[in-house]
Design an enzyme around this catalytic site. Structure first.
Site, PDB file in Angstrom:
ATOM      1  N   GLU A  86      39.526  12.154  63.825  1.00  0.00           N
ATOM      2  CA  GLU A  86      38.742  12.502  65.034  1.00  0.00           C
ATOM      3  C   GLU A  86      39.875  12.830  66.190  1.00  0.00           C
ATOM      4  O   GLU A  86      39.461  12.196  67.357  1.00  0.00           O
ATOM      5  CB  GLU A  86      37.837  11.317  65.493  1.00  0.00           C
TER       6      GLU A  86
ATOM      7  N   GLU B 198      32.621  10.524  57.021  1.00  0.00           N
ATOM      8  CA  GLU B 198      32.185   9.783  57.795  1.00  0.00           C
ATOM      9  C   GLU B 198      30.429  10.166  58.032  1.00  0.00           C
ATOM     10  O   GLU B 198      30.404  11.262  58.611  1.00  0.00           O
ATOM     11  CB  GLU B 198      32.841   9.497  59.152  1.00  0.00           C
TER      12      GLU B 198
END
Length: 418
Positions: free
Chosen positions: A103, A227
């Site tokens: 991320e 995810e």
């Protein structure tokens, strides 16, 4: 998010001597680093799974990431190899999957795609293949519908640098991070809206794959959805940073829809980032007790797709009245044992659905099937761990054109033809 604050050398050696740190992202608790590299890789060997590491690109150094790979996988006479042996592991481990940063557009550094692309190329250069260990490098891909991120990084990161880019997207019933809705006690409207939002994954996968098809027509940079899943308000009385939530048949339907979407050529891996006690977990524990969730059972129903070949399939489907939501979700594959696996779910809460499936170009003699079903809020507890579980399904009939079966409301089926 913890990955880009994690320094692996704090998690090796004598446990009593390991450096402590505060987990600033999840619960503000003290992390004592007692579960480090050795404990993780030994655990993976015990349960027979592939390790997947996320290297610290956000606050770490090129040297730190490079030495971690060497420590884990090298059998050369080098300082890192000797350090590993000193800490009790003579032979190197196998490591395939390596995420270079996590991320990076957010908690992993708040970078632009241009900045991340440059750092990625630099860091991955020094993540070497030692001996017969070959890394499968995963670049940080987009958050949900950030198509510009995918476009920029795949223009700047080539197949010689990476094997895949990641995608993160969570299903929130409300779409509101402040109040995400509850895992149990939800209304019929909340149920359908949750599934409506999870079907957005199909749009995300298609549009990001469209970009990959333009920038990498050779199809040697894959998409890794590492995810995904539902995210609700935490259970009352638990630490908000631990993200503990119950798991119902609604989550089973979410898993079914997503796993059918993920059964495509561009996606090489898709995983719930949290397997135990966190978000859409497969397993919940309390002391020495353990329960399997409805999501676990969906994974069980879908496991025959793994390492199989995707088959073209389509369905003349209807929409759920009042929602932008297909009623039926499905995908099909054939494995090396010449078994055709059909996974299909019916999201309607009130109506059974009869499906007449034409099977073209595949000869079969027998049918076996399993079913997971229940009301939308049904879930397992530590006192009643078998409320939701898989049952044999004898409702599939073979005919001249293929098969016919009727799915009860809120159900997921695995049908295997051989």
């Amino acid at each position: 998010c913890f990955a880009d604050e994690y320094h692996w050398k704090d998690g090796i050696g004598e446990k009593s001597q390991r450096k402590k740190m505060i987990n600033t992202h999840w619960g503000g608790v003290t992390e004592d680093n007692s579960f480090g590299t050795h404990e993780f890789f030994n655990f993976c060997e015990m349960v027979g799974c592939e390790p997947y590491l996320s290297g610290n690109l956000g606050s770490g150094t090129v040297q730190e990431m490079s030495e971690w790979i060497e420590y884990i996988t090298s059998d050369n006479d080098s300082p890192m190899t000797q350090l590993r042996k000193k800490n009790g592991r003579e032979k190197p481990w196998k490591l395939k999957y390596l995420g270079v940063g996590n991320e990076s557009w957010g908690c992993g550094g708040n970078m632009s795609p241009e900045q991340y692309s440059a750092l990625y190329r630099q860091y991955q250069t020094y993540c070497r293949n030692y001996g017969d260990n070959h890394l499968y490098k995963v670049a940080c891909g987009p958050s949900a519908d950030d198509y510009n991120w995918t476009k920029v990084i795949t223009e700047n990161i080539k197949p010689c640098h990476t094997n895949a880019v990641s995608l993160h997207y969570y299903t929130l019933p409300t779409g509101n991070w402040g109040d995400k809705g509850n895992a149990t006690g939800f209304s019929e409207d909340e149920y359908y809206k949750t599934l409506e939002k999870t079907w957005y994954m199909e749009t995300l996968v298609k549009r990001h794959c469209d970009i990959l098809n333009v920038n990498n027509p050779e199809n040697n940079i894959k998409l890794v959805v590492d995810e995904w899943g539902t995210w609700y308000n935490v259970e009352e009385g638990t630490n908000p940073g631990f993200l503990f939530q119950q798991n119902t048949m609604r989550d089973a339907m979410v898993a079914s829809i997503n796993l059918n979407i993920f059964n495509c050529d561009r996606i090489s891996m898709a995983n719930l980032a949290q397997a135990v006690n966190v978000l859409q977990a497969l397993i919940l524990t309390e002391g020495e007790r353990m329960i399997l969730t409805p999501t676990y059972h969906v994974f069980d129903l879908y496991k025959n797709h793994q390492n199989a070949e995707l088959c073209y399939s389509s369905i003349a489907d209807e929409r759920q009245e009042g929602y932008d939501l297909p009623v039926i979700s499905q995908s099909v594959s054939v494995n090396c044992d010449n078994e055709m696996t059909i996974t299909v779910s019916n999201c309607s809460l009130s109506e059974s659905k009869t499906i007449e499936a034409d099977i073209c170009g595949f000869e079969f003699n027998s049918v076996r099937a399993r079913l997971l079903s229940g009301n939308a809020g049904a879930h397992n507890t530590f006192d009643e761990p078998e409320n939701v579980t898989i049952a044999d399904f004898d409702g599939v009939t073979k005919n001249e054109r293929g098969i016919t079966f009727t799915l009860p409301p809120c159900s997921v089926a695995e049908i295997i033809l051989e």
